[in-house]
Design a protein around this motif. Structure first.
Motif, mmCIF file in Angstrom:
data_model
loop_
_atom_site.group_PDB
_atom_site.id
_atom_site.type_symbol
_atom_site.label_atom_id
_atom_site.label_comp_id
_atom_site.label_asym_id
_atom_site.label_seq_id
_atom_site.Cartn_x
_atom_site.Cartn_y
_atom_site.Cartn_z
ATOM 1 N N ILE A 83 6.015 23.764 -4.055
ATOM 2 C CA ILE A 83 4.794 24.549 -3.835
ATOM 3 C C ILE A 83 3.930 23.768 -2.852
ATOM 4 O O ILE A 83 3.415 22.698 -3.173
ATOM 5 C CB ILE A 83 4.056 24.757 -5.184
ATOM 6 N N GLU A 84 3.822 24.305 -1.643
ATOM 7 C CA GLU A 84 3.167 23.546 -0.576
ATOM 8 C C GLU A 84 1.722 23.968 -0.365
ATOM 9 O O GLU A 84 1.337 25.089 -0.676
ATOM 10 C CB GLU A 84 3.939 23.752 0.729
ATOM 11 N N ASN A 85 0.960 23.047 0.182
ATOM 12 C CA ASN A 85 -0.414 23.350 0.633
ATOM 13 C C ASN A 85 -1.327 23.868 -0.465
ATOM 14 O O ASN A 85 -2.189 24.706 -0.208
ATOM 15 C CB ASN A 85 -0.392 24.344 1.806
ATOM 16 N N GLU A 86 -1.101 23.446 -1.684
ATOM 17 C CA GLU A 86 -2.016 23.820 -2.765
ATOM 18 C C GLU A 86 -2.490 22.550 -3.445
ATOM 19 O O GLU A 86 -1.692 21.653 -3.723
ATOM 20 C CB GLU A 86 -1.318 24.726 -3.780
ATOM 21 N N LYS A 87 -3.771 22.507 -3.706
ATOM 22 C CA LYS A 87 -4.364 21.325 -4.332
ATOM 23 C C LYS A 87 -4.720 21.675 -5.768
ATOM 24 O O LYS A 87 -5.309 22.732 -6.019
ATOM 25 C CB LYS A 87 -5.618 20.944 -3.550
ATOM 26 N N VAL A 88 -4.363 20.813 -6.697
ATOM 27 C CA VAL A 88 -4.648 21.107 -8.104
ATOM 28 C C VAL A 88 -6.123 20.837 -8.407
ATOM 29 O O VAL A 88 -6.666 19.790 -8.042
ATOM 30 C CB VAL A 88 -3.727 20.271 -9.021
ATOM 31 N N CYS A 89 -6.750 21.809 -9.066
ATOM 32 C CA CYS A 89 -8.173 21.691 -9.407
ATOM 33 C C CYS A 89 -8.362 21.369 -10.884
ATOM 34 O O CYS A 89 -9.291 20.646 -11.243
ATOM 35 C CB CYS A 89 -8.906 22.998 -9.102
ATOM 36 N N SER A 90 -7.517 21.946 -11.753
ATOM 37 C CA SER A 90 -7.709 21.687 -13.182
ATOM 38 C C SER A 90 -6.407 21.839 -13.957
ATOM 39 O O SER A 90 -5.465 22.519 -13.514
ATOM 40 C CB SER A 90 -8.764 22.639 -13.757
ATOM 41 N N ILE A 91 -6.399 21.178 -15.111
ATOM 42 C CA ILE A 91 -5.285 21.305 -16.066
ATOM 43 C C ILE A 91 -5.902 21.604 -17.420
ATOM 44 O O ILE A 91 -6.853 20.926 -17.836
ATOM 45 C CB ILE A 91 -4.478 19.995 -16.175
ATOM 46 N N SER A 92 -5.372 22.627 -18.075
ATOM 47 C CA SER A 92 -5.877 22.925 -19.422
ATOM 48 C C SER A 92 -4.701 23.273 -20.324
ATOM 49 O O SER A 92 -3.604 23.590 -19.845
ATOM 50 C CB SER A 92 -6.887 24.071 -19.379
ATOM 51 N N LYS A 93 -4.964 23.214 -21.616
ATOM 52 C CA LYS A 93 -3.893 23.504 -22.585
ATOM 53 C C LYS A 93 -3.740 25.017 -22.737
ATOM 54 O O LYS A 93 -4.718 25.766 -22.672
ATOM 55 C CB LYS A 93 -4.259 22.911 -23.939
ATOM 56 N N SER A 94 -2.517 25.472 -22.946
ATOM 57 C CA SER A 94 -2.275 26.879 -23.281
ATOM 58 C C SER A 94 -1.396 26.888 -24.528
ATOM 59 O O SER A 94 -0.971 25.825 -24.991
ATOM 60 C CB SER A 94 -1.577 27.593 -22.129
ATOM 61 N N THR A 95 -1.075 28.062 -25.021
ATOM 62 C CA THR A 95 -0.266 28.107 -26.251
ATOM 63 C C THR A 95 1.126 27.515 -26.002
ATOM 64 O O THR A 95 1.671 26.811 -26.834
ATOM 65 C CB THR A 95 -0.124 29.555 -26.773
ATOM 66 N N VAL A 116 -0.669 11.767 -8.751
ATOM 67 C CA VAL A 116 -1.585 12.004 -7.614
ATOM 68 C C VAL A 116 -2.202 10.721 -7.046
ATOM 69 O O VAL A 116 -3.122 10.793 -6.225
ATOM 70 C CB VAL A 116 -2.699 13.013 -7.986
ATOM 71 N N GLY A 117 -1.693 9.566 -7.453
ATOM 72 C CA GLY A 117 -2.225 8.323 -6.898
ATOM 73 C C GLY A 117 -3.454 7.832 -7.652
ATOM 74 O O GLY A 117 -4.057 8.566 -8.437
ATOM 75 N N TYR A 118 -3.826 6.555 -7.376
ATOM 76 C CA TYR A 118 -4.822 5.900 -8.240
ATOM 77 C C TYR A 118 -6.235 5.848 -7.677
ATOM 78 O O TYR A 118 -7.053 5.042 -8.076
ATOM 79 C CB TYR A 118 -4.334 4.512 -8.621
ATOM 80 N N THR A 119 -6.530 6.735 -6.720
ATOM 81 C CA THR A 119 -7.877 6.718 -6.160
ATOM 82 C C THR A 119 -8.900 7.315 -7.138
ATOM 83 O O THR A 119 -8.592 8.265 -7.860
ATOM 84 C CB THR A 119 -7.941 7.489 -4.814
ATOM 85 N N ASN A 120 -10.088 6.739 -7.120
ATOM 86 C CA ASN A 120 -11.144 7.254 -8.015
ATOM 87 C C ASN A 120 -11.734 8.559 -7.492
ATOM 88 O O ASN A 120 -12.635 9.125 -8.095
ATOM 89 C CB ASN A 120 -12.247 6.204 -8.225
ATOM 90 N N LEU A 121 -11.197 9.049 -6.368
ATOM 91 C CA LEU A 121 -11.646 10.345 -5.843
ATOM 92 C C LEU A 121 -10.910 11.502 -6.522
ATOM 93 O O LEU A 121 -11.133 12.666 -6.217
ATOM 94 C CB LEU A 121 -11.416 10.424 -4.327
ATOM 95 N N THR A 123 -10.141 14.406 -8.678
ATOM 96 C CA THR A 123 -11.152 15.320 -9.236
ATOM 97 C C THR A 123 -10.533 16.424 -10.098
ATOM 98 O O THR A 123 -11.122 17.482 -10.238
ATOM 99 C CB THR A 123 -11.939 16.003 -8.101
ATOM 100 N N ILE A 124 -9.339 16.203 -10.624
ATOM 101 C CA ILE A 124 -8.688 17.257 -11.416
ATOM 102 C C ILE A 124 -9.402 17.377 -12.767
ATOM 103 O O ILE A 124 -9.427 16.415 -13.549
ATOM 104 C CB ILE A 124 -7.191 16.961 -11.605
ATOM 105 N N LYS A 125 -9.957 18.546 -13.011
ATOM 106 C CA LYS A 125 -10.686 18.755 -14.276
ATOM 107 C C LYS A 125 -9.697 18.817 -15.439
ATOM 108 O O LYS A 125 -8.585 19.316 -15.292
ATOM 109 C CB LYS A 125 -11.486 20.057 -14.216
ATOM 110 N N GLY A 126 -10.124 18.333 -16.585
ATOM 111 C CA GLY A 126 -9.269 18.360 -17.768
ATOM 112 C C GLY A 126 -8.620 17.016 -18.052
ATOM 113 O O GLY A 126 -7.984 16.828 -19.082
ATOM 114 N N LEU A 127 -8.768 16.067 -17.100
ATOM 115 C CA LEU A 127 -8.160 14.744 -17.289
ATOM 116 C C LEU A 127 -9.198 13.651 -17.546
ATOM 117 O O LEU A 127 -8.850 12.490 -17.750
ATOM 118 C CB LEU A 127 -7.338 14.366 -16.038
ATOM 119 N N GLU A 128 -10.487 14.047 -17.539
ATOM 120 C CA GLU A 128 -11.582 13.063 -17.591
ATOM 121 C C GLU A 128 -11.432 12.084 -18.761
ATOM 122 O O GLU A 128 -11.690 10.889 -18.617
ATOM 123 C CB GLU A 128 -12.944 13.762 -17.714
#
Ligand SMILES: Cc1cc2nc3c(=O)[nH]c(=O)nc-3n(C[C@H](O)[C@H](O)[C@H](O)COP(=O)(O)OP(=O)(O)OC[C@H]3O[C@@H](n4cnc5c(N)ncnc54)[C@H](O)[C@@H]3O)c2cc1C
Length: 200
Positions: A83-95, A116-121, A123-128
């Motif tokens: 899946i190309e050219n898409e940036k992940v914004c969030s991860i959440s649980k589903s059933t 996704v590498g170890y940079t502090n930039l 920003t994927i929500k759900g991993l905080e």
């Protein structure tokens, strides 16, 4: 619904995808749907130059590996969805597992690998709740890891590469991705250890 979705197409993510893809002849992996999100703009490979990696010709650029890695995956294991050219914004649980939201689509997966590498930039929500200072990087660099035990953050959620807490070397990140792949294959094989070798 993917059986495994890898986020990040750098050293760890592509290595993980190659090993998962190479297991296609194993009965327990045959019908598994595997995908990798190969957004690569922020990869550390973009500016890297490799002289000290076994198997890579000295002078190989990271940018060329980003291309040749995707091609290798496509040519040898076309059943792995890229899946190309898409940036992940969030991860959440589903059933059934997880919902991974990108800037363009939503995907569902039973199991997710974050590479996704170890940079502090990052920003994927759900991993905080898993983010901590990196245990093996200089403090002034402000690197992060996702707290894990042997790459496992929680059930069916894995982290690979520098974000898993490893030092930033190409072979280490690639090895981490391959390690996670064999853990997933072992899981799919009911706990019986798996490796994938080709022979002459
Ligand atoms: C300038 C430089 C020189 C280097 N030289 C060497 C060297 O000589 N020898 C050596 O062994 N190592 C070297 N390295 C280190 C090596 O490149 C890294 O250790 C390795 O790339 C880390 O792999 P990784 O998979 O953890 O992260 P990366 O390779 O950075 O991959 C992370 C991937 O995740 C993607 N991503 C990020 N955010 C998202 C998101 N939200 N959604 C989807 N995808 C996302 C990125 O685009 C990227 O494709 C160098 C690094 C740099 C920067």
């Amino acid at each position: 619904m993917f059986d495994a979705l890898i986020i990040g197409g750098g050293a760890a993510g592509l290595s993980c995808a190659l090993v998962l893809g190479s297991a296609k002849e194993k009965a327990f992996a045959k019908n598994k749907q595997v995908a990798i999100i190969t957004h690569q703009k922020t990869s550390h490979l973009q500016s890297a130059l490799f002289n000290n990696v076994l198997g890579l010709n000295p002078g190989t650029t990271g940018a060329s590996i980003l291309e040749s890695g995707k091609k290798q995956l496509h040519d040898l294991y076309p059943h792995v969805n890229q899946i190309e050219n898409e940036k992940v914004c969030s991860i959440s649980k589903s059933t059934g597992g997880f919902i991974v939201e990108t800037n363009k689509n939503n995907y569902e997966a039973k199991l997710v690998v974050i590479a996704v590498g170890y940079t502090n930039l990052m920003t994927i929500k759900g991993l905080e709740q898993f983010i901590e200072p990196h245990p093996r990087a200089n403090i002034e660099k402000d690197r992060i890891w996702l707290k894990n035990t042997n790459h496992l953050i929680e059930e069916n959620l894995y982290v690979a590469g520098t974000l898993a807490g490893w030092r930033s070397q190409f072979a280490i990140a690639s090895g981490s991705g391959a390690h996670v792949a064999t853990d997933i294959l072992t899981l799919w094989n009911g706990g019986k250890h798996v490796k994938v070798h080709d022979k002459i």
